[in-house]
Design a protein around this motif. Structure first.
Motif, PDB file in Angstrom:
ATOM      1  N   ASP A  88       0.805  -1.221   0.000  1.00 41.16           N
ATOM      2  CA  ASP A  88       0.000   0.000   0.000  1.00 41.16           C
ATOM      3  C   ASP A  88       0.840   1.275   0.000  1.00 41.16           C
ATOM      4  OD1 ASP A  88      -2.382  -1.456   0.053  1.00 41.16           O
ATOM      5  OD2 ASP A  88      -2.315  -1.620   2.228  1.00 41.16           O
ATOM      6  N   GLY A  89       2.122   1.156   0.342  1.00 38.37           N
ATOM      7  CA  GLY A  89       2.976   2.337   0.405  1.00 38.37           C
ATOM      8  C   GLY A  89       4.067   2.144   1.443  1.00 38.37           C
ATOM      9  N   VAL A  90       4.669   3.230   1.849  1.00 36.82           N
ATOM     10  CA  VAL A  90       5.732   3.187   2.856  1.00 36.82           C
ATOM     11  C   VAL A  90       5.121   3.515   4.217  1.00 36.82           C
ATOM     12  CG1 VAL A  90       7.943   4.128   3.585  1.00 36.82           C
ATOM     13  CG2 VAL A  90       7.422   3.933   1.154  1.00 36.82           C
ATOM     14  N   VAL A  91       5.265   2.593   5.152  1.00 35.47           N
ATOM     15  CA  VAL A  91       4.735   2.803   6.496  1.00 35.47           C
ATOM     16  C   VAL A  91       5.848   3.374   7.377  1.00 35.47           C
ATOM     17  CG1 VAL A  91       3.744   1.739   8.547  1.00 35.47           C
ATOM     18  CG2 VAL A  91       3.075   0.925   6.280  1.00 35.47           C
ATOM     19  N   LEU A  92       5.552   4.501   8.013  1.00 33.99           N
ATOM     20  CA  LEU A  92       6.465   5.094   8.983  1.00 33.99           C
ATOM     21  C   LEU A  92       5.895   4.858  10.376  1.00 33.99           C
ATOM     22  CD1 LEU A  92       7.356   8.485   7.230  1.00 33.99           C
ATOM     23  CD2 LEU A  92       8.584   6.301   7.144  1.00 33.99           C
ATOM     24  N   GLU A  93       6.587   4.020  11.146  1.00 31.71           N
ATOM     25  CA  GLU A  93       6.143   3.660  12.494  1.00 31.71           C
ATOM     26  C   GLU A  93       6.746   4.645  13.493  1.00 31.71           C
ATOM     27  OE1 GLU A  93       4.418   0.808  13.367  1.00 31.71           O
ATOM     28  OE2 GLU A  93       4.576  -0.549  11.640  1.00 31.71           O
ATOM     29  N   LEU A  94       5.883   5.314  14.235  1.00 30.71           N
ATOM     30  CA  LEU A  94       6.335   6.281  15.228  1.00 30.71           C
ATOM     31  C   LEU A  94       6.356   5.641  16.610  1.00 30.71           C
ATOM     32  CD1 LEU A  94       4.129   9.328  14.124  1.00 30.71           C
ATOM     33  CD2 LEU A  94       6.299   8.555  13.162  1.00 30.71           C
ATOM     34  N   SER A  95       7.417   5.902  17.349  1.00 31.34           N
ATOM     35  CA  SER A  95       7.493   5.427  18.732  1.00 31.34           C
ATOM     36  C   SER A  95       8.166   6.505  19.565  1.00 31.34           C
ATOM     37  CB  SER A  95       8.272   4.111  18.822  1.00 31.34           C
ATOM     38  OG  SER A  95       9.584   4.269  18.325  1.00 31.34           O
ATOM     39  N   GLY A 105      -4.388  10.739  18.746  1.00 24.10           N
ATOM     40  CA  GLY A 105      -5.652  11.456  18.855  1.00 24.10           C
ATOM     41  C   GLY A 105      -6.848  10.530  18.961  1.00 24.10           C
ATOM     42  N   ARG A 106      -8.015  11.120  19.075  1.00 24.02           N
ATOM     43  CA  ARG A 106      -9.257  10.352  19.217  1.00 24.02           C
ATOM     44  C   ARG A 106      -9.531   9.571  17.942  1.00 24.02           C
ATOM     45  NH1 ARG A 106     -14.762  11.462  18.149  1.00 24.02           N
ATOM     46  NH2 ARG A 106     -16.208  10.368  19.558  1.00 24.02           N
ATOM     47  N   ASN A 138       1.191   0.395  16.849  1.00 23.76           N
ATOM     48  CA  ASN A 138       0.348  -0.581  16.139  1.00 23.76           C
ATOM     49  C   ASN A 138      -1.116  -0.146  16.083  1.00 23.76           C
ATOM     50  OD1 ASN A 138       0.293  -3.006  14.667  1.00 23.76           O
ATOM     51  ND2 ASN A 138      -0.510  -4.132  16.418  1.00 23.76           N
ATOM     52  N   PHE A 139      -1.348   1.172  16.055  1.00 24.47           N
ATOM     53  CA  PHE A 139      -2.720   1.682  16.080  1.00 24.47           C
ATOM     54  C   PHE A 139      -3.518   1.203  14.870  1.00 24.47           C
ATOM     55  CE2 PHE A 139      -5.809   4.789  14.535  1.00 24.47           C
ATOM     56  CZ  PHE A 139      -6.681   4.824  15.603  1.00 24.47           C
ATOM     57  N   ARG A 143      -7.032  -0.597  15.185  1.00 23.19           N
ATOM     58  CA  ARG A 143      -8.220   0.082  14.685  1.00 23.19           C
ATOM     59  C   ARG A 143      -8.937  -0.782  13.645  1.00 23.19           C
ATOM     60  NH1 ARG A 143     -12.445   3.202  15.814  1.00 23.19           N
ATOM     61  NH2 ARG A 143     -13.042   4.587  14.107  1.00 23.19           N
ATOM     62  N   LYS A 144      -8.165  -1.485  12.812  1.00 19.55           N
ATOM     63  CA  LYS A 144      -8.755  -2.382  11.811  1.00 19.55           C
ATOM     64  C   LYS A 144      -9.579  -3.479  12.498  1.00 19.55           C
ATOM     65  CE  LYS A 144      -7.388  -5.383   7.942  1.00 19.55           C
ATOM     66  NZ  LYS A 144      -7.699  -6.724   8.446  1.00 19.55           N
TER      67      LYS A 144
END
Length: 206
Positions: A88-95, A105-106, A138-139, A143-144
């Motif tokens: 699907d693209g490039v995933v940037l995982e933030l930690s 956020g909500r 892993n939001f 969420r999925k």
């Protein structure tokens, strides 16, 4: 290493040697010619090679990472960004050691807004666009799973009551998760109605 100085008998030879050392394509570098070649006296005495400087231009993903660090810094957060390629693209995982929830956020609304801004900021007209997906703790996967559980529950409600169930407005990528989950359901169908940003899903009997 993002900048090197290389010599060669000609400017093009020097550039080619530099590209081999950097292992990048020609369009990824900015070239500065420091010295043109000269044959010297009688073609021998005082001859000089060409000298060029090659500077690797940051790609869109590098720019996106820098942009995220600047935003997080403005929010007094220190983050780490890990990169992985997906279909699907490039995933940037933030930690972060700090509370990264402020970047989620909500229901992921802040994360979605950041993702939109990052894609706009690094997209260059006329260049291939690589979709950038932001995730944190892993939001996206959590969420999925939540949306699929919601789809299953509301599909059962539609079957039980025989009435259409209308969901609250949600972004297109979340609607896609629900549509995909229900596409093979034997008794219900789903479709979207309304205009963005108030477009919503309707689940009804087939």
């Amino acid at each position: 290493m993002n900048k090197i100085t290389v010599t060669g008998r000609t400017v093009e030879e020097a550039i080619d040697l530099g590209l081999q050392q950097l292992q990048v394509a020609r369009d990824r570098v900015e070239v500065t010619i420091l010295e043109h070649p000269s044959k010297g006296l009688f073609g021998l005495i005082g001859a000089k090679d060409a000298k060029v400087e090659l500077l690797v231009k940051p790609d869109a993903i590098d720019e996106a990472v820098q942009y995220l660090h600047e935003i997080a810094g403005a929010m007094k957060l220190e983050i780490q960004v890990n990169r992985r390629e997906t279909e699907d693209g490039v995933v940037l995982e933030l930690s972060s050691k700090d509370d990264i929830g402020i970047l989620i956020g909500r229901r992921g609304q802040t994360l979605d807004a950041l993702q939109y801004l990052v894609n706009i900021a690094v997209h260059k007209p006329g260049q291939p666009h690589r979709r950038i997906i932001l995730d944190a703790e892993n939001f996206r996967e959590r969420r999925k799973k939540t949306l699929e559980e919601l789809a299953a529950r509301l599909a059962s409600k539609a079957v039980r009551t025989g009435r259409d169930v209308v969901l609250e407005p949600m972004p297109s990528h979340e609607r896609k998760i629900i549509h995909t989950y229900l596409q093979d359901h034997p008794k219900v169908k789903s479709y979207s109605k309304g205009e963005e940003p108030n477009r919503r899903i309707v689940i009804g009997l087939k």
